[in-house]
Design a protein around this motif. Structure first.
Motif, PDB file in Angstrom:
ATOM      1  N   PRO A  92      28.566  73.419  45.285  1.00  0.00           N
ATOM      2  CA  PRO A  92      27.891  74.627  45.761  1.00  0.00           C
ATOM      3  C   PRO A  92      26.514  74.378  46.366  1.00  0.00           C
ATOM      4  CG  PRO A  92      28.928  75.049  43.643  1.00  0.00           C
ATOM      5  CD  PRO A  92      29.057  73.573  43.893  1.00  0.00           C
ATOM      6  N   ASP A  93      25.812  73.330  45.911  1.00  0.00           N
ATOM      7  CA  ASP A  93      24.473  73.053  46.434  1.00  0.00           C
ATOM      8  C   ASP A  93      24.485  72.200  47.696  1.00  0.00           C
ATOM      9  OD1 ASP A  93      25.177  70.577  45.459  1.00  0.00           O
ATOM     10  OD2 ASP A  93      23.611  70.465  43.934  1.00  0.00           O
ATOM     11  N   GLY A  94      25.686  71.908  48.224  1.00  0.00           N
ATOM     12  CA  GLY A  94      25.784  71.156  49.472  1.00  0.00           C
ATOM     13  C   GLY A  94      25.963  69.665  49.309  1.00  0.00           C
ATOM     14  N   ARG A  95      25.811  69.162  48.087  1.00  0.00           N
ATOM     15  CA  ARG A  95      26.061  67.742  47.875  1.00  0.00           C
ATOM     16  C   ARG A  95      27.558  67.454  47.883  1.00  0.00           C
ATOM     17  NH1 ARG A  95      23.678  66.225  42.320  1.00  0.00           N
ATOM     18  NH2 ARG A  95      24.647  68.249  41.843  1.00  0.00           N
ATOM     19  N   ILE A  96      27.897  66.209  48.112  1.00  0.00           N
ATOM     20  CA  ILE A  96      29.289  65.781  48.088  1.00  0.00           C
ATOM     21  C   ILE A  96      29.483  64.840  46.906  1.00  0.00           C
ATOM     22  CG2 ILE A  96      31.120  64.552  49.306  1.00  0.00           C
ATOM     23  CD1 ILE A  96      29.735  65.360  51.918  1.00  0.00           C
ATOM     24  N   ARG A  97      30.372  65.218  46.003  1.00  0.00           N
ATOM     25  CA  ARG A  97      30.675  64.363  44.856  1.00  0.00           C
ATOM     26  C   ARG A  97      31.856  63.474  45.196  1.00  0.00           C
ATOM     27  NH1 ARG A  97      33.729  66.709  39.897  1.00  0.00           N
ATOM     28  NH2 ARG A  97      35.434  65.910  41.162  1.00  0.00           N
ATOM     29  N   ILE A  98      31.686  62.189  44.995  1.00  0.00           N
ATOM     30  CA  ILE A  98      32.739  61.219  45.287  1.00  0.00           C
ATOM     31  C   ILE A  98      33.056  60.438  44.021  1.00  0.00           C
ATOM     32  CG2 ILE A  98      33.421  59.220  46.681  1.00  0.00           C
ATOM     33  CD1 ILE A  98      31.332  60.139  48.755  1.00  0.00           C
ATOM     34  N   ARG A  99      34.309  60.401  43.655  1.00  0.00           N
ATOM     35  CA  ARG A  99      34.768  59.579  42.538  1.00  0.00           C
ATOM     36  C   ARG A  99      35.822  58.616  43.061  1.00  0.00           C
ATOM     37  NH1 ARG A  99      35.312  64.171  37.714  1.00  0.00           N
ATOM     38  NH2 ARG A  99      33.056  64.361  37.329  1.00  0.00           N
ATOM     39  N   ALA A 100      35.640  57.341  42.795  1.00  0.00           N
ATOM     40  CA  ALA A 100      36.546  56.334  43.338  1.00  0.00           C
ATOM     41  C   ALA A 100      36.845  55.258  42.309  1.00  0.00           C
ATOM     42  CB  ALA A 100      35.945  55.705  44.591  1.00  0.00           C
ATOM     43  N   LYS A 101      37.996  54.610  42.493  1.00  0.00           N
ATOM     44  CA  LYS A 101      38.430  53.569  41.558  1.00  0.00           C
ATOM     45  C   LYS A 101      39.050  52.409  42.323  1.00  0.00           C
ATOM     46  CE  LYS A 101      40.448  54.557  37.649  1.00  0.00           C
ATOM     47  NZ  LYS A 101      41.403  55.015  36.605  1.00  0.00           N
ATOM     48  N   VAL A 102      38.803  51.208  41.822  1.00  0.00           N
ATOM     49  CA  VAL A 102      39.472  50.003  42.319  1.00  0.00           C
ATOM     50  C   VAL A 102      40.163  49.353  41.129  1.00  0.00           C
ATOM     51  CG1 VAL A 102      39.185  47.698  43.311  1.00  0.00           C
ATOM     52  CG2 VAL A 102      37.814  49.609  44.179  1.00  0.00           C
ATOM     53  N   ASP A 103      41.482  49.324  41.153  1.00  0.00           N
ATOM     54  CA  ASP A 103      42.245  48.674  40.092  1.00  0.00           C
ATOM     55  C   ASP A 103      42.451  47.193  40.422  1.00  0.00           C
ATOM     56  OD1 ASP A 103      42.717  50.878  38.341  1.00  0.00           O
ATOM     57  OD2 ASP A 103      44.198  51.645  39.760  1.00  0.00           O
ATOM     58  N   LYS A 104      42.677  46.408  39.400  1.00  0.00           N
ATOM     59  CA  LYS A 104      42.995  44.987  39.552  1.00  0.00           C
ATOM     60  C   LYS A 104      41.933  44.227  40.341  1.00  0.00           C
ATOM     61  CE  LYS A 104      47.979  45.761  39.183  1.00  0.00           C
ATOM     62  NZ  LYS A 104      49.315  45.568  39.797  1.00  0.00           N
ATOM     63  N   PHE A 105      40.665  44.512  40.023  1.00  0.00           N
ATOM     64  CA  PHE A 105      39.563  43.773  40.638  1.00  0.00           C
ATOM     65  C   PHE A 105      39.456  42.431  39.920  1.00  0.00           C
ATOM     66  CE2 PHE A 105      35.188  42.420  41.164  1.00  0.00           C
ATOM     67  CZ  PHE A 105      34.907  42.740  42.484  1.00  0.00           C
ATOM     68  N   ASN A 106      39.687  41.353  40.641  1.00  0.00           N
ATOM     69  CA  ASN A 106      39.752  40.025  40.044  1.00  0.00           C
ATOM     70  C   ASN A 106      38.440  39.284  40.257  1.00  0.00           C
ATOM     71  OD1 ASN A 106      40.321  37.151  39.616  1.00  0.00           O
ATOM     72  ND2 ASN A 106      42.463  37.788  39.477  1.00  0.00           N
ATOM     73  N   ARG A 107      37.668  39.134  39.175  1.00  0.00           N
ATOM     74  CA  ARG A 107      36.357  38.489  39.287  1.00  0.00           C
ATOM     75  C   ARG A 107      36.480  37.024  39.692  1.00  0.00           C
ATOM     76  NH1 ARG A 107      35.492  35.236  34.956  1.00  0.00           N
ATOM     77  NH2 ARG A 107      36.694  35.628  33.051  1.00  0.00           N
ATOM     78  N   ASP A 108      37.583  36.365  39.316  1.00  0.00           N
ATOM     79  CA  ASP A 108      37.754  34.953  39.643  1.00  0.00           C
ATOM     80  C   ASP A 108      37.826  34.735  41.149  1.00  0.00           C
ATOM     81  OD1 ASP A 108      38.285  32.205  38.461  1.00  0.00           O
ATOM     82  OD2 ASP A 108      40.017  32.413  39.794  1.00  0.00           O
ATOM     83  N   LYS A 109      38.364  35.711  41.881  1.00  0.00           N
ATOM     84  CA  LYS A 109      38.462  35.588  43.343  1.00  0.00           C
ATOM     85  C   LYS A 109      37.088  35.658  44.001  1.00  0.00           C
ATOM     86  CE  LYS A 109      43.228  37.263  43.761  1.00  0.00           C
ATOM     87  NZ  LYS A 109      43.745  35.920  44.076  1.00  0.00           N
ATOM     88  N   TYR A 110      36.102  36.136  43.261  1.00  0.00           N
ATOM     89  CA  TYR A 110      34.723  36.171  43.762  1.00  0.00           C
ATOM     90  C   TYR A 110      33.870  35.069  43.132  1.00  0.00           C
ATOM     91  CZ  TYR A 110      36.025  40.705  45.677  1.00  0.00           C
ATOM     92  OH  TYR A 110      36.650  41.714  46.387  1.00  0.00           O
ATOM     93  N   ARG A 111      34.527  34.149  42.443  1.00  0.00           N
ATOM     94  CA  ARG A 111      33.857  33.017  41.787  1.00  0.00           C
ATOM     95  C   ARG A 111      32.823  33.498  40.771  1.00  0.00           C
ATOM     96  NH1 ARG A 111      34.578  28.128  44.181  1.00  0.00           N
ATOM     97  NH2 ARG A 111      32.540  27.393  43.454  1.00  0.00           N
ATOM     98  N   VAL A 112      33.183  34.531  40.028  1.00  0.00           N
ATOM     99  CA  VAL A 112      32.331  35.037  38.953  1.00  0.00           C
ATOM    100  C   VAL A 112      32.926  34.576  37.631  1.00  0.00           C
ATOM    101  CG1 VAL A 112      31.452  37.079  37.767  1.00  0.00           C
ATOM    102  CG2 VAL A 112      31.632  37.070  40.267  1.00  0.00           C
ATOM    103  N   GLY A 113      32.256  33.649  36.961  1.00  0.00           N
ATOM    104  CA  GLY A 113      32.785  33.155  35.697  1.00  0.00           C
ATOM    105  C   GLY A 113      32.155  31.844  35.277  1.00  0.00           C
ATOM    106  N   PRO A 114      32.413  31.427  34.053  1.00  0.00           N
ATOM    107  CA  PRO A 114      31.797  30.207  33.516  1.00  0.00           C
ATOM    108  C   PRO A 114      32.225  28.935  34.232  1.00  0.00           C
ATOM    109  CG  PRO A 114      33.478  31.040  32.022  1.00  0.00           C
ATOM    110  CD  PRO A 114      33.253  32.101  33.045  1.00  0.00           C
ATOM    111  N   LYS A 115      33.459  28.885  34.730  1.00  0.00           N
ATOM    112  CA  LYS A 115      33.912  27.631  35.353  1.00  0.00           C
ATOM    113  C   LYS A 115      33.235  27.356  36.688  1.00  0.00           C
ATOM    114  CE  LYS A 115      38.173  29.614  37.309  1.00  0.00           C
ATOM    115  NZ  LYS A 115      39.654  29.556  37.251  1.00  0.00           N
ATOM    116  N   TYR A 116      32.539  28.361  37.227  1.00  0.00           N
ATOM    117  CA  TYR A 116      31.809  28.164  38.479  1.00  0.00           C
ATOM    118  C   TYR A 116      30.309  28.009  38.242  1.00  0.00           C
ATOM    119  CZ  TYR A 116      36.186  30.062  40.279  1.00  0.00           C
ATOM    120  OH  TYR A 116      37.519  30.296  40.551  1.00  0.00           O
ATOM    121  N   THR A 117      29.913  28.042  36.967  1.00  0.00           N
ATOM    122  CA  THR A 117      28.489  28.104  36.633  1.00  0.00           C
ATOM    123  C   THR A 117      28.035  26.847  35.905  1.00  0.00           C
ATOM    124  OG1 THR A 117      28.702  30.499  36.435  1.00  0.00           O
ATOM    125  CG2 THR A 117      26.725  29.502  35.500  1.00  0.00           C
ATOM    126  N   GLU A 118      27.028  26.199  36.450  1.00  0.00           N
ATOM    127  CA  GLU A 118      26.503  24.969  35.860  1.00  0.00           C
ATOM    128  C   GLU A 118      26.063  25.216  34.418  1.00  0.00           C
ATOM    129  OE1 GLU A 118      22.972  21.658  36.676  1.00  0.00           O
ATOM    130  OE2 GLU A 118      23.260  23.347  38.038  1.00  0.00           O
TER     131      GLU A 118
END
Length: 205
Positions: A143-169
């Motif tokens: 009602p106040d003119g703002r736009i509410r957006i709700r979104a989801k990403v399923d099966k986001f694989n952190r390993d594909k972004y090299r986020v994890g201990p095996k990539y970290t010294e």
């Protein structure tokens, strides 16, 4: 019409508003369930109401993300995300949106579905296989003119972004011990409130 003017304008999500939320949940069947949360979601978007498409950029600073509300887990996550090769304050989780579909295009108090594929980066690193993430959710006019957006990403694989201990010294010797504790695949959820971006012209009498 007011709604038409709003949709024709650039939209902004204020990272300091405090009412936006980004969360990443990773639930390991043989380990633990962890949740990383931030309210510092920053977005600059444009909406083409004729095509029913959203484009723009959204990002969350790594240093704004808290893991299970625990400083130690948060520090470990920062190390995993940066691979200890850059400063956490220089890292962002970022999504570049191009033509995300909105159906029906005319936003109202009844939610419109949003869907599409979006490329993400973590500390500037894209997915190792070059693919995009499938995003779904809804958008509605408040009602106040703002736009509410709700979104989801399923099966986001952190390993594909090299986020994890095996990539970290310094973590290499602990990989086998930690492997089953934190799941590689999780779910991203975003709830944001966008409003027309302020311009210099808008501030003049």
């Amino acid at each position: 019409m007011v709604i038409e003017l709003l949709l024709a304008a650039a939209l902004h999500v204020d990272p300091d508003a405090g009412n936006n939320k980004f969360s990443a949940t990773f639930d390991a069947p043989l380990g633990e369930r962890i949740e990383a949360v931030s309210s510092a979601v920053n977005c600059d978007l444009t909406y083409d109401d004729n095509a029913g498409a959203v484009s723009g950029n959204c990002s969350v600073p790594l240093t704004s993300i808290m893991v299970d509300n625990e400083p130690t887990k948060t520090e470990h996550f920062q190390q995993w995300a940066t691979n200890k090769k850059s400063e956490p304050k220089e890292c962002r989780i970022e999504a570049k949106i191009d033509g995300l579909k909105v159906d029906p295009p005319a936003l109202s108090a009844t939610p419109s579905k949003i869907s599409g594929e979006v490329p993400f980066t973590v500390c500037g690193r894209p997915r190792s296989d070059g693919k995009k993430e499938k995003l779904s959710g809804n958008a509605m006019m408040l009602p106040d003119g703002r736009i509410r957006i709700r979104a989801k990403v399923d099966k986001f694989n952190r390993d594909k972004y090299r986020v994890g201990p095996k990539y970290t010294e310094g973590w290499l010797s602990r990989v086998q011990q930690l492997a089953p504790v934190v799941a590689e695949e999780g779910t991203l959820d975003v709830s944001i409130f966008a409003k027309p971006a302020e311009t210099k012209a808008a501030g003049k009498p």
